[in-house]
Write a protein that holds these residues in place. Structure first.
Motif, PDB file in Angstrom:
ATOM      1  N   ASN A  90      19.011  25.191  47.257  1.00 45.96           N
ATOM      2  CA  ASN A  90      19.843  24.916  48.430  1.00 45.96           C
ATOM      3  C   ASN A  90      19.530  25.987  49.476  1.00 45.96           C
ATOM      4  N   TYR A  91      19.164  25.561  50.677  1.00 48.21           N
ATOM      5  CA  TYR A  91      18.788  26.494  51.737  1.00 48.21           C
ATOM      6  C   TYR A  91      19.817  26.522  52.867  1.00 48.21           C
ATOM      7  N   GLY A  92      20.841  25.666  52.755  1.00 48.53           N
ATOM      8  CA  GLY A  92      21.914  25.684  53.745  1.00 48.53           C
ATOM      9  C   GLY A  92      22.007  24.392  54.533  1.00 48.53           C
ATOM     10  N   PHE A  93      22.800  24.461  55.594  1.00 54.01           N
ATOM     11  CA  PHE A  93      23.063  23.292  56.428  1.00 54.01           C
ATOM     12  C   PHE A  93      22.854  23.633  57.895  1.00 54.01           C
ATOM     13  N   ASN A  94      22.283  22.704  58.628  1.00 57.63           N
ATOM     14  CA  ASN A  94      22.225  22.841  60.086  1.00 57.63           C
ATOM     15  C   ASN A  94      23.511  22.326  60.711  1.00 57.63           C
ATOM     16  N   LYS A  95      24.125  21.324  60.058  1.00 62.97           N
ATOM     17  CA  LYS A  95      25.302  20.687  60.632  1.00 62.97           C
ATOM     18  C   LYS A  95      26.124  20.061  59.520  1.00 62.97           C
ATOM     19  N   VAL A  96      27.435  20.250  59.596  1.00 64.14           N
ATOM     20  CA  VAL A  96      28.373  19.564  58.712  1.00 64.14           C
ATOM     21  C   VAL A  96      29.550  19.147  59.571  1.00 64.14           C
ATOM     22  N   ARG A  97      29.954  17.894  59.456  1.00 59.54           N
ATOM     23  CA  ARG A  97      31.133  17.392  60.171  1.00 59.54           C
ATOM     24  C   ARG A  97      31.980  16.588  59.217  1.00 59.54           C
ATOM     25  N   PHE A  98      33.269  16.945  59.136  1.00 58.07           N
ATOM     26  CA  PHE A  98      34.231  16.201  58.328  1.00 58.07           C
ATOM     27  C   PHE A  98      34.850  15.138  59.232  1.00 58.07           C
ATOM     28  N   LEU A  99      34.632  13.873  58.912  1.00 57.11           N
ATOM     29  CA  LEU A  99      35.014  12.785  59.804  1.00 57.11           C
ATOM     30  C   LEU A  99      36.268  12.031  59.378  1.00 57.11           C
ATOM     31  N   ALA A 100      36.504  11.929  58.082  1.00 54.02           N
ATOM     32  CA  ALA A 100      37.675  11.189  57.596  1.00 54.02           C
ATOM     33  C   ALA A 100      38.133  11.791  56.273  1.00 54.02           C
ATOM     34  N   PRO A 101      39.449  11.797  56.040  1.00 54.10           N
ATOM     35  CA  PRO A 101      39.949  12.336  54.774  1.00 54.10           C
ATOM     36  C   PRO A 101      39.637  11.392  53.615  1.00 54.10           C
ATOM     37  N   VAL A 102      39.439  11.984  52.454  1.00 53.91           N
ATOM     38  CA  VAL A 102      39.246  11.207  51.234  1.00 53.91           C
ATOM     39  C   VAL A 102      40.558  11.254  50.464  1.00 53.91           C
ATOM     40  N   ARG A 103      41.205  10.119  50.369  1.00 54.18           N
ATOM     41  CA  ARG A 103      42.484  10.043  49.656  1.00 54.18           C
ATOM     42  C   ARG A 103      42.262  10.093  48.146  1.00 54.18           C
ATOM     43  N   SER A 104      43.188  10.721  47.447  1.00 51.77           N
ATOM     44  CA  SER A 104      43.125  10.778  45.993  1.00 51.77           C
ATOM     45  C   SER A 104      43.005   9.367  45.428  1.00 51.77           C
ATOM     46  N   GLY A 105      42.100   9.207  44.472  1.00 52.17           N
ATOM     47  CA  GLY A 105      41.877   7.906  43.851  1.00 52.17           C
ATOM     48  C   GLY A 105      40.718   7.126  44.447  1.00 52.17           C
ATOM     49  N   LYS A 106      40.163   7.598  45.562  1.00 51.98           N
ATOM     50  CA  LYS A 106      39.030   6.923  46.196  1.00 51.98           C
ATOM     51  C   LYS A 106      37.714   7.370  45.561  1.00 51.98           C
ATOM     52  N   ARG A 107      36.676   6.548  45.763  1.00 49.88           N
ATOM     53  CA  ARG A 107      35.334   6.907  45.319  1.00 49.88           C
ATOM     54  C   ARG A 107      34.454   7.153  46.538  1.00 49.88           C
ATOM     55  N   VAL A 108      33.510   8.074  46.379  1.00 52.56           N
ATOM     56  CA  VAL A 108      32.578   8.414  47.451  1.00 52.56           C
ATOM     57  C   VAL A 108      31.148   8.350  46.913  1.00 52.56           C
TER      58      VAL A 108
END
Length: 158
Positions: A90-108
């Protein structure tokens, strides 16, 4: 699962293309609670279902960093292996954006697009991927991340 292996030059030809989609990962309350304890981030929105039910989310949600932390496992199930790879880092990230919450019980899951692949030194490749973590049954993704990794191979490129 048998993972597909691709030679470096063939891998480079995939720049600009989707290279994989991961398996689905369940974000249940137990996983959220364990992450909260380990990171000492026990904010009620993550660990108190009764209090979280009174918020606009209607229940607990995963930490953004929990979802991001699963990217390693998701990418492992999604992306082809570089032929002759002996180690990845792992060398890191250029960009990270959190766009929507993940509700408990959901799959990603993650959808991975190869952005670039450059040989930095003999037998050392820098790979940049665009990663979209989708939430099952929802239009808006949980997050997007431009991720840098280094791959070390046992054989020089041609």
């Amino acid at each position: 699962m048998i993972k597909k292996t691709i030679a470096a030059e063939k891998y480079r030809q995939l720049v600009g293309q989707q290279v994989g989609v991961s398996d689905w990962f369940l974000i249940d309350q137990e996983r959220i609670d364990i992450f909260a304890k380990v990171t000492e981030d026990e904010q009620f929105i993550h660990v108190d279902p009764e209090a979280a039910a009174r918020t606009p989310f209607g229940g607990t949600i995963a930490h953004g960093f929990l979802t991001l932390s699963l990217l390693s496992a998701m990418a492992e199930s999604a992306t082809p292996r570089l032929a002759d790879a002996v180690m990845g880092m792992n060398y890191g990230f250029n960009k990270v954006r959190f766009l929507a919450p993940v509700r408990s019980g959901k799959r990603v899951r993650v959808v991975v697009k190869l952005e670039s692949m450059e040989e930095r030194a003999p037998q050392q490749w820098q790979i940049i991927t665009a990663n979209t973590i989708e939430i099952e049954g929802e239009d808006k993704p949980a997050l997007i991340a431009e991720w840098l990794t280094l791959a070390f191979t046992s054989a020089p490129s041609n």
